[in-house]
Write an enzyme that holds these catalytic residues in place. Structure first.
Site, PDB file in Angstrom:
ATOM      1  N   LYS A 208       0.836  -1.209   0.000  1.00 31.05           N
ATOM      2  CA  LYS A 208       0.000   0.000   0.000  1.00 31.05           C
ATOM      3  C   LYS A 208       0.868   1.255   0.000  1.00 31.05           C
ATOM      4  CE  LYS A 208      -3.933   2.294   0.372  1.00 31.05           C
ATOM      5  NZ  LYS A 208      -3.628   3.640   0.834  1.00 31.05           N
ATOM      6  N   GLU A 215       0.790   6.875  -6.645  1.00 32.17           N
ATOM      7  CA  GLU A 215      -0.301   7.855  -6.694  1.00 32.17           C
ATOM      8  C   GLU A 215       0.250   9.279  -6.661  1.00 32.17           C
ATOM      9  OE1 GLU A 215      -3.290   9.110  -3.264  1.00 32.17           O
ATOM     10  OE2 GLU A 215      -3.743   7.097  -4.010  1.00 32.17           O
TER      11      GLU A 215
END
Length: 356
Positions: A208, A215
């Site tokens: 993650k 991102e």
């Protein structure tokens, strides 16, 4: 199956609604009990408790399985499963509260927040000594997860993951949310449903972390591109001042395009190779306010970008795009202001240059 859910904000509430829709009993807790009660009254959660002690007591309450006339009722004590949807800085104190409230050997704690993978590994090792399973579950989807589903990156003991499979299946988007990748054949893996057991303790939050680092880079590329489009009419405003401190624009006539940036964002959603969900969201926010006047220029960083860059350095892996995106966020908050003053000071001292 039942779980205790700590954190009934917008994301936690969405997760609860997806779980209850498949028959999982969700007992919720939120420090603002009035808001928790409101979620219960709206049918978003099976029940709520005003304290973590009450939550643990309810989830760990023995359950009875009733047979036919020839079989007596059996009392069973399945493991207590407790999901945390809280900020990373509150994870440690929440675990302490759970332990004090009666979470014991055989129980499972799932961290759905954005914790540092090193902290998750340490917590898992500490809780393992008590016989408690700790799963780190990087969760992507945010406030849209209720409808779209949540992408889940899970780390921890394989047996505990298996116990929680119904939970992960209910939260994940599902196989139908994406066309199958060409070349994949045979049995569908859980990754095709939208969740994956990534490895031992810490692996979920490690994956993650990198996800969020990527991102950062993608978002920065969009932001810079749209900024160039936004400034494409600078030539029409340009007035040559003979200023020795600023390089002149060679050909102002080259930059006289009054481009409607919001319409370009909408255009790129259709058939473009740069199309994505992030672009969809960008087009939506620009439709409401194409100059984005509601936002300041300062951009926060919540930690994962820094951890990704730290990890890249530890591994000796180049990550210039993610690093640059992180530093740009620092600059947006004027954290480089003093450095710029130093530059101005040096230029003034060695050349008498004007201060901007």
């Amino acid at each position: 199956m039942q779980v205790g859910l700590i954190g009934l904000g917008r994301m936690g509430e969405g997760m609860s609604r997806r779980m209850t829709s498949v028959g999982i009993k969700v007992v919720g807790y939120r420090r603002n009990y009035a808001k928790a009660q409101e979620a219960y009254e709206n049918g978003y959660v099976s029940g709520v408790r005003s304290t973590i002690e009450g939550l643990v007591s309810e989830v760990k309450k023995p359950q009875w399985i009733y047979g036919d006339k020839t079989v007596e009722a059996l009392e069973v004590k399945p493991p207590g499963i407790f999901m945390m949807v809280v900020p990373a800085e509150n994870v440690e104190s929440t675990i302490t509260e759970l332990l004090q409230a009666g979470v014991t050997e055989g129980d499972i704690i799932i961290d759905h927040g954005n914790s540092n993978f090193k902290d998750s590994r340490r917590r898992a090792e500490s809780l393992q000594k008590l016989g408690i399973h700790y799963l780190d579950c990087g969760t992507s989807g945010g406030v849209y997860g209720l409808d779209r589903g949540y992408c889940l990156m899970v780390g921890g003991d394989r047996g505990a993951v298996a116990v929680c499979r119904k939970i992960f299946d209910s939260l994940a988007p599902g196989i139908a949310k994406a066309v199958r990748t060409p070349g994949r054949e045979g049995h569908y893996g859980t990754e095709e449903s939208g969740w994956l057991h990534c490895g031992p303790a810490g692996a979920g939050h490690f994956v993650k972390m990198v996800h969020n680092g990527i991102e950062y880079g993608i978002m920065q590329a969009y932001a810079e591109g749209f900024n160039i489009l936004n400034e494409a009419n600078a030539g029409s405003k340009y007035v040559a001042k003979g200023d020795a401190e600023v390089a002149p624009m060679d050909n102002p006539e080259d930059y006289q395009y009054d481009i409607e940036v919001g319409k370009v964002a909408e255009l790129w959603r259709r058939g473009s190779v740069v199309g994505s969900w992030l672009l969809d969201l960008t087009a939506e926010v620009m439709t409401k306010d194409d100059k984005l006047e509601q936002f300041s220029g300062g951009v926060s960083d919540s930690g994962e970008g820094r951890w990704t860059v730290h990890t890249a350095v530890d591994l000796g892996v180049p990550a210039p795009v993610i690093s640059s995106a992180l530093y740009e966020r620092f600059g947006s908050r004027q954290l480089g202001a003093f450095a710029n003053k130093v530059l101005n000071g040096m230029r003034y001292m060695f050349g008498g240059h004007d201060v901007r």
